[in-house]
Enzyme design. Structure first.
Site, PDB file in Angstrom:
ATOM      1  N   ARG A  34     -28.969  -1.326 -42.882  1.00  0.00           N
ATOM      2  CA  ARG A  34     -28.880  -2.664 -43.506  1.00  0.00           C
ATOM      3  C   ARG A  34     -27.433  -3.149 -43.668  1.00  0.00           C
ATOM      4  O   ARG A  34     -27.067  -3.772 -44.670  1.00  0.00           O
ATOM      5  CB  ARG A  34     -29.579  -2.683 -44.885  1.00  0.00           C
ATOM      6  N   SER A  41     -36.997  -6.128 -50.127  1.00  0.00           N
ATOM      7  CA  SER A  41     -36.473  -5.021 -50.934  1.00  0.00           C
ATOM      8  C   SER A  41     -35.213  -5.452 -51.667  1.00  0.00           C
ATOM      9  O   SER A  41     -34.266  -5.950 -51.048  1.00  0.00           O
ATOM     10  CB  SER A  41     -36.108  -3.835 -50.031  1.00  0.00           C
ATOM     11  N   GLU A  90     -29.702  -4.522 -51.788  1.00  0.00           N
ATOM     12  CA  GLU A  90     -29.842  -4.946 -50.387  1.00  0.00           C
ATOM     13  C   GLU A  90     -29.798  -6.475 -50.328  1.00  0.00           C
ATOM     14  O   GLU A  90     -29.232  -7.055 -49.411  1.00  0.00           O
ATOM     15  CB  GLU A  90     -31.180  -4.432 -49.826  1.00  0.00           C
TER      16      GLU A  90
HETATM   17  C1  LIG Z   1     -41.600 -10.110 -47.725  1.00  0.00           C
HETATM   18  C2  LIG Z   1     -40.290  -9.641 -47.154  1.00  0.00           C
HETATM   19  C3  LIG Z   1     -40.257  -8.467 -46.441  1.00  0.00           C
HETATM   20  C4  LIG Z   1     -39.043  -8.004 -45.915  1.00  0.00           C
HETATM   21  N1  LIG Z   1     -39.037  -6.853 -45.196  1.00  0.00           N
HETATM   22  C5  LIG Z   1     -37.891  -6.424 -44.639  1.00  0.00           C
HETATM   23  C6  LIG Z   1     -37.868  -5.242 -43.847  1.00  0.00           C
HETATM   24  O1  LIG Z   1     -38.872  -4.573 -43.647  1.00  0.00           O
HETATM   25  N2  LIG Z   1     -36.704  -4.865 -43.304  1.00  0.00           N
HETATM   26  C7  LIG Z   1     -35.563  -5.565 -43.490  1.00  0.00           C
HETATM   27  O2  LIG Z   1     -34.531  -5.166 -42.940  1.00  0.00           O
HETATM   28  N3  LIG Z   1     -35.548  -6.684 -44.240  1.00  0.00           N
HETATM   29  C8  LIG Z   1     -36.679  -7.143 -44.813  1.00  0.00           C
HETATM   30  N4  LIG Z   1     -36.659  -8.279 -45.570  1.00  0.00           N
HETATM   31  C9  LIG Z   1     -35.389  -8.973 -45.828  1.00  0.00           C
HETATM   32  C10 LIG Z   1     -35.047 -10.061 -44.806  1.00  0.00           C
HETATM   33  O3  LIG Z   1     -36.208 -10.577 -44.201  1.00  0.00           O
HETATM   34  C11 LIG Z   1     -34.080  -9.561 -43.753  1.00  0.00           C
HETATM   35  O4  LIG Z   1     -32.871  -9.120 -44.322  1.00  0.00           O
HETATM   36  C12 LIG Z   1     -33.754 -10.651 -42.702  1.00  0.00           C
HETATM   37  O5  LIG Z   1     -33.040 -10.055 -41.659  1.00  0.00           O
HETATM   38  C13 LIG Z   1     -32.939 -11.801 -43.266  1.00  0.00           C
HETATM   39  O6  LIG Z   1     -32.946 -12.830 -42.312  1.00  0.00           O
HETATM   40  P1  LIG Z   1     -32.775 -14.347 -42.771  1.00  0.00           P
HETATM   41  O7  LIG Z   1     -32.778 -15.205 -41.550  1.00  0.00           O
HETATM   42  O8  LIG Z   1     -33.776 -14.693 -43.786  1.00  0.00           O
HETATM   43  O9  LIG Z   1     -31.323 -14.303 -43.381  1.00  0.00           O
HETATM   44  P2  LIG Z   1     -30.809 -14.961 -44.755  1.00  0.00           P
HETATM   45  O10 LIG Z   1     -31.523 -14.333 -45.883  1.00  0.00           O
HETATM   46  O11 LIG Z   1     -30.825 -16.429 -44.651  1.00  0.00           O
HETATM   47  O12 LIG Z   1     -29.294 -14.446 -44.751  1.00  0.00           O
HETATM   48  C14 LIG Z   1     -29.001 -13.079 -44.912  1.00  0.00           C
HETATM   49  C15 LIG Z   1     -27.505 -12.856 -44.631  1.00  0.00           C
HETATM   50  O13 LIG Z   1     -27.277 -13.099 -43.252  1.00  0.00           O
HETATM   51  C16 LIG Z   1     -26.249 -14.069 -43.104  1.00  0.00           C
HETATM   52  N5  LIG Z   1     -26.543 -14.849 -41.895  1.00  0.00           N
HETATM   53  C17 LIG Z   1     -27.659 -15.545 -41.615  1.00  0.00           C
HETATM   54  N6  LIG Z   1     -27.568 -16.118 -40.400  1.00  0.00           N
HETATM   55  C18 LIG Z   1     -26.349 -15.794 -39.922  1.00  0.00           C
HETATM   56  C19 LIG Z   1     -25.647 -16.096 -38.724  1.00  0.00           C
HETATM   57  N7  LIG Z   1     -26.180 -16.842 -37.751  1.00  0.00           N
HETATM   58  N8  LIG Z   1     -24.402 -15.577 -38.564  1.00  0.00           N
HETATM   59  C20 LIG Z   1     -23.834 -14.791 -39.530  1.00  0.00           C
HETATM   60  N9  LIG Z   1     -24.455 -14.476 -40.671  1.00  0.00           N
HETATM   61  C21 LIG Z   1     -25.689 -14.969 -40.869  1.00  0.00           C
HETATM   62  C22 LIG Z   1     -26.325 -14.920 -44.369  1.00  0.00           C
HETATM   63  O14 LIG Z   1     -25.106 -15.614 -44.597  1.00  0.00           O
HETATM   64  C23 LIG Z   1     -26.616 -13.835 -45.392  1.00  0.00           C
HETATM   65  O15 LIG Z   1     -25.416 -13.164 -45.743  1.00  0.00           O
HETATM   66  C24 LIG Z   1     -37.855  -8.750 -46.113  1.00  0.00           C
HETATM   67  C25 LIG Z   1     -37.908  -9.945 -46.840  1.00  0.00           C
HETATM   68  C26 LIG Z   1     -39.112 -10.406 -47.362  1.00  0.00           C
HETATM   69  C27 LIG Z   1     -39.145 -11.689 -48.115  1.00  0.00           C
END
Ligand SMILES: Cc1cc2nc3c(=O)[nH]c(=O)nc-3n(C[C@H](O)[C@H](O)[C@H](O)COP(=O)(O)OP(=O)(O)OC[C@H]3O[C@@H](n4cnc5c(N)ncnc54)[C@H](O)[C@@H]3O)c2cc1C
Length: 296
Positions: free
Chosen positions: A169, A218, A288
């Protein structure tokens, strides 16, 4: 021309935009400005207009964020329209705004394995790379070949996985750079098997996670050799409520929004879980979830 007029030419620019609805937790104030570039080229050009001193925050699906109640006093960049997706032989190239579920679907269509977990993670590719997302023993860094990055001067460079120090992560993206797209090298597998694996992963998720309520996945990383959920449960905090947020009674590493939770409610619960686990179990849980404009 003003920044507003410059950016309007390259996509859409709105001011004073509520962000809670752009996160899966449903918490957070407003963004001073929200820019949604129409495509990759528009974002590259936009960099030439955005002053270096402007705080810039890239947002994906907002599924790993806890945004402060006061919001973000800067320019939030929504990369949803950078959503190209191509597969050729064993290579998949996806734009930063591609939904991970769509990427997973594309791998089924092409009979490719390695990204099945993306069917269960509710984010976009950019956020997935930034977080080195993963589940069920797979993670982005296992199959990532390279990432195309954009810096604040509008320069684009392709960086290989080896140069990103990717860990559990965590991805060491160069400071202030945005992910434009990523290239994955995948192995072949029977499409039916790939599809079945995704189905199994999805049903395991809905059995164990509180997917019916807003949450941010998480809250803490799992410490080496243990599970954050087990530790939080063992100190009796499962179900604990503060304000309109509570530690899920289905999965103790999830905080759910019962409706109208504030960032402060969620922060107080995170502090309580962290401090209690430290005091009673001697384990230092590392968040996380990404704090935006707030901290513990
Ligand atoms: C129900 C649920 C289940 C989940 N299960 C998992 C799991 O099993 N495994 C897991 O790893 N995560 C999980 N997550 C967390 C999340 O989905 C992941 O971390 C996902 O990768 C975040 O993507 P996002 O587009 O929503 O990013 P955001 O939440 O919008 O951003 C996360 C970070 O990434 C940065 N970011 C976003 N886009 C860019 C870009 N283009 N360039 C540079 N930085 C950027 C943002 O600035 C921020 O710092 C879960 C979340 C939920 C709600």
């Amino acid at each position: 021309m003003s920044l507003y007029a410059d950016l309007q030419q390259l996509g859409s620019l709105n001011v004073d935009v509520p962000l809670a609805g752009r996160t899966t937790l449903g918490v957070g104030g407003h963004a001073a400005m929200l820019f949604r570039p129409s495509d990759e080229e528009a974002l590259i050009q936009a960099m030439l207009f955005i002053p270096q001193e402007t705080y810039l925050f890239p947002i994906g699906r907002g599924s790993n964020l806890l945004i402060a109640d006061k919001g973000i006093d800067g320019l939030v960049v929504d990369l949803s329209d950078l959503n190209t997706l191509e597969t050729k032989d064993h290579t998949l190239v996806a734009g930063a705004g591609s939904r991970m579920s769509k990427i997973a679907q594309a791998t089924v269509g092409s009979g490719l394995t390695g990204l099945e977990f993306m069917a269960t993670v509710p984010g976009d590719l950019g956020g997935g790379v930034a977080m080195n997302a993963g589940a069920f023993g797979q993670q982005v860094s296992d199959v990532l070949q390279s990432v195309k990055l954009l810096n604040r001067n509008g320069q684009v460079q392709t960086v290989s996985r080896e140069d990103l120090d990717m860990r559990y992560r965590y991805t060491a993206l160069p400071q202030g750079e945005l992910v434009l797209s990523a290239t994955f090298e995948l192995a072949e597998k029977d499409a039916k098997e790939v599809k079945q694996t995704m189905r199994d992963m999805r049903s395991k998720r809905s059995e164990t996670q509180p997917l019916n309520l807003p949450n941010c996945g998480s809250v803490f990383k799992n410490p080496e050799g243990d599970f954050a959920a087990r530790l939080i449960e063992s100190v009796g905090l499962k179900g604990k409520q503060i304000g309109k947020a509570n530690i899920s009674d289905k999965h103790a590493n999830f905080i759910v929004n019962q409706g109208g939770a504030s960032c402060l409610d969620v922060l107080d619960l995170i502090r309580l879980a962290k401090d209690t686990v430290k005091a009673e179990k001697g384990v230092d849980l590392e968040p996380e979830v990404k704090f935006v404009g707030c901290s513990l």
